[in-house]
Design an enzyme around this catalytic site. Structure first.
Site, PDB file in Angstrom:
ATOM      1  N   LYS A   1       0.870  -1.182   0.000  1.00 13.32           N
ATOM      2  CA  LYS A   1       0.000   0.000   0.000  1.00 13.32           C
ATOM      3  C   LYS A   1       0.902   1.225   0.000  1.00 13.32           C
ATOM      4  O   LYS A   1       1.222   1.819   1.036  1.00 13.32           O
ATOM      5  CB  LYS A   1      -0.924  -0.020   1.230  1.00 13.32           C
ATOM      6  CG  LYS A   1      -2.115   0.927   1.097  1.00 13.32           C
ATOM      7  CD  LYS A   1      -3.089   0.466   0.023  1.00 13.32           C
ATOM      8  CE  LYS A   1      -4.336   1.334  -0.026  1.00 13.32           C
ATOM      9  NZ  LYS A   1      -5.251   0.934  -1.097  1.00 13.32           N
TER      10      LYS A   1
ATOM     11  N   SER B   1      -8.459  -0.079  -4.835  1.00 13.17           N
ATOM     12  CA  SER B   1      -8.799   0.198  -3.441  1.00 13.17           C
ATOM     13  C   SER B   1     -10.317   0.322  -3.314  1.00 13.17           C
ATOM     14  O   SER B   1     -11.037  -0.621  -3.597  1.00 13.17           O
ATOM     15  CB  SER B   1      -8.073   1.449  -2.958  1.00 13.17           C
ATOM     16  OG  SER B   1      -8.032   1.500  -1.547  1.00 13.17           O
TER      17      SER B   1
END
Length: 592
Positions: free
Chosen positions: A188, A384
């Site tokens: 991430k 996401s």
């Protein structure tokens, strides 16, 4: 006295808006909605991709005031109509010198190939391919044309695909800024630019992988369209750069000439007295495809960051966002529409609020429960939160170069008290209540209990994300955890991992929606778009409190707002507005 001046200022501002701005807007809209011309009998469409291309058309009724721009869906929709329009004989494409979004290029390329398959030639012209961004995607688009032209002084500088990132950790350390973040997990990478001074191992790994996927896909597509082996084309391209003459000798392009020469060739192929029509003008003439038939497919659009609420709604131009109330309602409206048999949900989003994402996903679930299949068509990216809202659809279609996945979460804050103190600015805070009350204060880093609580909330969100993907994609949670960890994948990679079902665009998504709704492939369907676009008249009605019919009639009667009769009507409309609100006003006064 202060309140008096504020009141006077408010009245004055309102008068300016109503007397000056509203007339101008009404006139402009009236001109825009006047009778439209028709396309010439021998039309050459000119598609200029040097301008910015969004994924979807702006939802603002006043988007024209923000400058004209095309969208991927508009290009696909318009080319589909042009395929069957006997007046349109050829297409001229002006290619960008730099890059174009890879997934956008994929979808436009597919539309160009369908146009050519209808027996209509496509001429592409380039004023050079610069080593900027994804120029390989621009070349891929040109390779899909019947002929690819290049200006004589231009350079062919496509030699690969490069990208840069900015890292601020050392600057933050020097100037006293602390980036205090939690991320789930090592891939991430959105926070790395604040916390690192270079690519981490996982960051480099993931980015290199998806860049390679995009590059190889573009090379493969261009090679197929140019009828050469991918390995041979790759070797030639990577040995560059080249002059236009060298590119011609290497068969990277077909012709050398000015844009006017390419235009003349497109006209020659179109026939006698052929005329150039700008793509946006033709799209305006044709309007959106409505289709035909008893059954309908709903098209629900969403582009931009995912946010809670309804948004500002209808500004002059403005950017794009997916507001959860609006998008969820659009899906529920499609559920309630008896003519709608399936829903195509177009998603182009890098993510956003988990709460907003869950609200939209709940609407997707409701559609499936109501017996209306949902097919997601991914645009530039659906990562996401963009993947969260897509995860439980019946079917997911993505372009090979769509950026998707990024199943992860991050959050935190910037502590800036020390940085401001260096400039003599003292930042102090006061809190009452529990220890977590000032957790996001920029005056200090998280305390140990605050960090533990915040980390736990990150873990919960991550686990919820994993659960939704496992449920929607019919994958074991352990397998989802392996391919998650915040890592970005391309559509091509995602298909191999089970995150994507099919490679393609909105055309393929519509075909799949028909199949899932058990509508025969050869049966025509209508297209119904949600949320229903608001007309400029409706937007003005909402903004100024007048009916859309009154606003439209006002222009028709007055012609121009300088007309005294129109000014009288304006005054009466405002009077009726105030009366409707229970206001007491003076009787109408005749104009001198």
């Amino acid at each position: 006295m202060k309140q008096f001046f504020l009141t006077v200022l408010g009245v004055f501002t309102g008068l300016i808006l109503f007397v000056v701005v509203l007339p101008i807007v009404l006139i402009t809209i009236a001109m825009a909605t006047a009778s439209k011309p028709t396309a010439p009998s021998n039309t050459v469409l000119e598609l200029d991709l040097r301008q910015s291309v969004s994924d979807q058309a702006s939802s603002s009724p006043f988007s024209a005031f923000g400058g004209s721009s095309l969208s991927t869906l508009q290009i696909v929709d318009t080319l589909a109509q042009a395929e069957k329009d006997g007046r349109v004989k050829s297409l001229l494409v002006r290619l960008p010198e730099g890059g174009i979004n890879p997934a956008t290029a994929d979808e436009i390329r597919q539309a160009i190939r369908r146009f050519r398959a209808a027996g209509k030639p496509v001429i592409a012209h380039s004023q050079g391919f610069q080593p900027i961004g994804t120029a390989i995607s621009s070349y891929m688009l040109g390779a899909a044309a019947s002929e690819l032209w290049m200006q004589n002084t231009a350079s062919f500088q496509v030699a690969g695909f490069a990208a840069d990132d900015v890292f601020l950790a050392r600057a933050f350390e020097r100037y006293g800024v602390r980036a205090d973040f939690e991320q789930r997990y090592e891939y991430k990478n959105a926070v790395n630019q604040y916390t690192q001074s270079d690519f981490t191992g996982p960051h480099r790994e993931a980015m290199t992988a998806w860049m390679t996927s995009i590059y190889d896909s573009a090379i493969g597509n261009a090679a197929g369209d140019r009828r050469v082996e991918p390995a041979a084309l790759k070797t030639t391209i990577e040995a560059g750069p080249y002059s236009a003459q060298q590119a011609l000798a290497l068969k990277l392009v077909d012709k050398i000439g000015q844009a006017e020469d390419a235009e003349a060739e497109a006209k020659r192929r179109a026939g006698n007295r052929a005329e150039i029509v700008e793509f946006g003008d033709y799209a305006s003439i044709q309007g959106e495809r409505k289709g035909s038939g008893r059954d309908a497919i709903a098209i629900v659009g969403g582009e931009g960051a995912i946010l809670t609420g309804r948004g500002g709604g209808g500004g002059f131009g403005g950017g794009s966002s997916i507001h959860s109330d609006v998008t969820a309602k659009a899906i529920y409206d499609a559920i309630d529409d008896k003519a709608v048999k399936a829903i195509v949900f177009r998603v182009s989003s890098p993510g956003g609020s988990p709460e907003a994402s869950e609200q939209i996903l709940a609407a997707v679930r409701a559609a499936r429960k109501a017996g209306k299949p949902v097919v997601v068509s991914m645009g530039e990216y659906a990562a996401s939160g963009g993947y969260w809202i897509s995860s439980e659809a019946d079917w997911i279609v993505a372009q090979p170069s769509t950026l998707t996945g990024s199943i992860g979460v991050y959050g935190g804050k910037f502590v800036v008290a020390d940085a401001l103190a260096r400039f003599g600015v003292d930042l102090r805070g006061i809190s009452v209540g529990g220890d977590y009350a000032d957790a996001f204060s920029p005056t200090q880093t998280f305390t140990a209990p605050q960090r533990a609580a915040f980390a736990a909330s990150m873990d919960r969100t991550y686990d919820e994300f994993i659960t939704r993907v496992a449920t929607g994609r019919h994958l074991p949670p352990a397998r989802v955890r392996e391919i998650a960890r915040g890592r970005v994948w391309t559509g091509a990679q995602g298909k191999g991992l089970g995150l994507v079902d099919e490679l393609g665009g909105v055309t393929e998504a519509v075909a799949k929606a028909k199949a899932l709704a058990q509508i025969p492939a050869d049966r025509d369907v209508r297209f119904k778009r949600f949320p229903t676009p608001q007309s400029p008249w409706e937007a003005l009605s909402k903004a100024f409190g007048v009916s859309s019919e009154a606003a439209h009639a006002l222009v028709a009667i007055g012609g121009v707002m300088a007309d005294p009769q129109a000014q009288v009507l304006l005054g009466r409309v405002q009077t009726e507005r105030l009366r409707g609100q229970g206001a007491v006003v003076l009787a109408d006064q005749p104009l001198n």
